[in-house]
Enzyme design. Structure first.
Site, short mmCIF file in Angstrom:
data_model
loop_
_atom_site.label_atom_id
_atom_site.label_comp_id
_atom_site.label_asym_id
_atom_site.label_seq_id
_atom_site.Cartn_x
_atom_site.Cartn_y
_atom_site.Cartn_z
CG HIS A 23 -11.86 -12.20 -31.62
ND1 HIS A 23 -12.94 -11.93 -32.43
CD2 HIS A 23 -10.83 -12.44 -32.47
CE1 HIS A 23 -12.57 -11.99 -33.70
NE2 HIS A 23 -11.28 -12.29 -33.75
CG HIS A 25 -6.52 -14.25 -34.46
ND1 HIS A 25 -7.06 -15.41 -34.95
CD2 HIS A 25 -7.50 -13.31 -34.53
CE1 HIS A 25 -8.32 -15.17 -35.32
NE2 HIS A 25 -8.60 -13.91 -35.07
CG HIS A 207 -13.23 -14.96 -37.23
ND1 HIS A 207 -12.87 -15.81 -36.22
CD2 HIS A 207 -12.30 -13.96 -37.23
CE1 HIS A 207 -11.77 -15.34 -35.62
NE2 HIS A 207 -11.42 -14.21 -36.22
CD GLU A 210 -13.19 -8.86 -39.65
OE1 GLU A 210 -12.26 -8.09 -39.36
OE2 GLU A 210 -13.02 -10.07 -39.92
CG ASP A 288 -9.01 -9.47 -34.64
OD1 ASP A 288 -8.78 -10.68 -34.69
OD2 ASP A 288 -9.55 -8.85 -35.59
CG ASP A 289 -4.94 -10.48 -35.71
OD1 ASP A 289 -4.31 -11.55 -35.65
OD2 ASP A 289 -6.10 -10.38 -36.15
#
EC number: 3.5.4.2
Length: 349
Positions: A23, A25, A207, A210, A288-289
């Site tokens: 996961h 990005h 997704h 969340e 994630d980011d």
């Protein structure tokens, strides 16, 4: 041994763990320094006068305020070399963190809406991934992700624009995902798109759970037919769903530091990662980011271990889950799992 030495030893153990990241990005790996360098290279005017001012802006109230900054940062990505430089910077960090396989999400709509061609996006990212595979052996896949706050018709058009490139990138582009603002954008809005992607043979993720409720996780599984849930931390609100996740070994790609930064939890000690792991849920740890959320994958493992009292065996289980939940062929999974087994045995000597 001092507490500092204990943390250093744990960090060394975590970085050495053979693992997969599922996961991530790629646009979320743009560090402020690279944003400024690319802006200068491309003559893009930024709203921030300095790198430090941009870093100061990384204080988010919620997912939407993060996304606003995320899309602004992505505006510096214009040429193939920009996408290459961004991807290569991430792959170097991933290598340092013990990642042996990465499944990377990218958002074409963020770029095509600015006039960037689909070919430019693919070619820059793919060049970095293929070069990394050739020089380090680290494997990777691409998950083309659709923006859920936009209409399904635009996602369909994005898929149509990308499909002519499928054969050229068949070694990398193996799946699709669904990201962006979850609130008010249920998975079912994209049922036709996912039905089409499934018929085309793509691996499916989305997704869910969340910002959105546990019902969105259920919907992603039953309406979209996904194999893997990205995030999924709110699944705990539904006991029947939790039982299903455990029984069917449905992977959740959990991103602890992201959840903290976006205030899904107020304190890492409140995170349900350890609870879900100990209930037999196939949770994995991811970043994630990471440029925006304060940590790459090893940072997420370390923060989870320290805040949730995870044992080394449990950290090994998380790494095992990450490889098992990947979209790699079974033989390649087995080879990576053997590396993990050897590593864990060596750490007990």
């Amino acid at each position: 041994m001092s507490a500092t030495a204990d943390v250093q030893a744990l960090t060394t153990f975590i970085r050495g763990l053979p693992k997969a990241e599922l996961h991530l990005h790629i646009e979320g790996t743009l560090e402020p320094e690279l944003i400024f360098a690319l802006a200068q290279r491309n003559g893009v005017a930024l709203s921030y006068p300095s790198i430090s001012a941009l870093r100061a802006a990384y204080q988010f109230e919620d997912l939407q305020s993060f996304l606003d900054l995320y899309y602004a940062g992505a505006s510096v990505l214009i040429t193939e070399d920009d996408f290459y430089d961004m991807t290569m910077a991430y792959m170097r960090r991933a290598q340092d963190d013990g990642v042996l396989h990465a499944e990377i999400m990218f958002d074409p709509q963020t770029h095509t809406s600015r006039g960037i061609s689909m070919a430019t996006i693919f070619s820059g990212i793919a060049r970095a991934l293929r070069e990394t595979r050739a020089t380090t052996g680290i494997t990777s896949y691409l998950l083309l992700s659709f923006l859920r706050h936009l209409p399904e018709e635009e996602a369909m058009a994005t898929l149509d624009a990308a499909l002519p490139l499928r054969e050229q990138y068949q070694d990398l582009w193996i799946g699709v995902g669904l990201d962006s603002a979850e609130r008010g954008n249920p998975p079912a809005r994209f049922a036709r798109l996912y039905d089409r992607c499934g018929q085309l043979g793509f691996r499916l993720t989305a997704h869910a759970g969340e910002e959105g409720p546990a019902a969105y996780v259920q919907e992603a599984l039953d309406t979209l037919g996904v194999e893997r849930i990205d995030h999924g931390v709110r699944s705990e609100e539904d006991a029947a769903l939790m039982a299903r996740l455990a029984a069917q070994r449905i992977p959740l790609t959990v991103c602890p530091l992201s959840n903290l930064k976006l205030q899904v939890v107020d304190d890492m000690r409140q995170h349900n990662l350890a609870r879900m792991l100990r209930q037999g849920i196939m949770v994995t740890v991811n970043s994630d980011d990471p440029a925006y959320f304060g940590g790459y994958i090893a940072d997420n493992y370390l923060a989870s271990a320290l805040s949730l009292d995870l044992t080394r065996d449990e950290l090994g289980t998380l790494a095992h889950n990450s490889i098992s939940a990947s979209f790699l062929p079974e033989a390649e999974k087995a080879a990576l799992l053997e590396k993990l087994t050897v590593y864990l045995e060596s750490c007990k000597i």
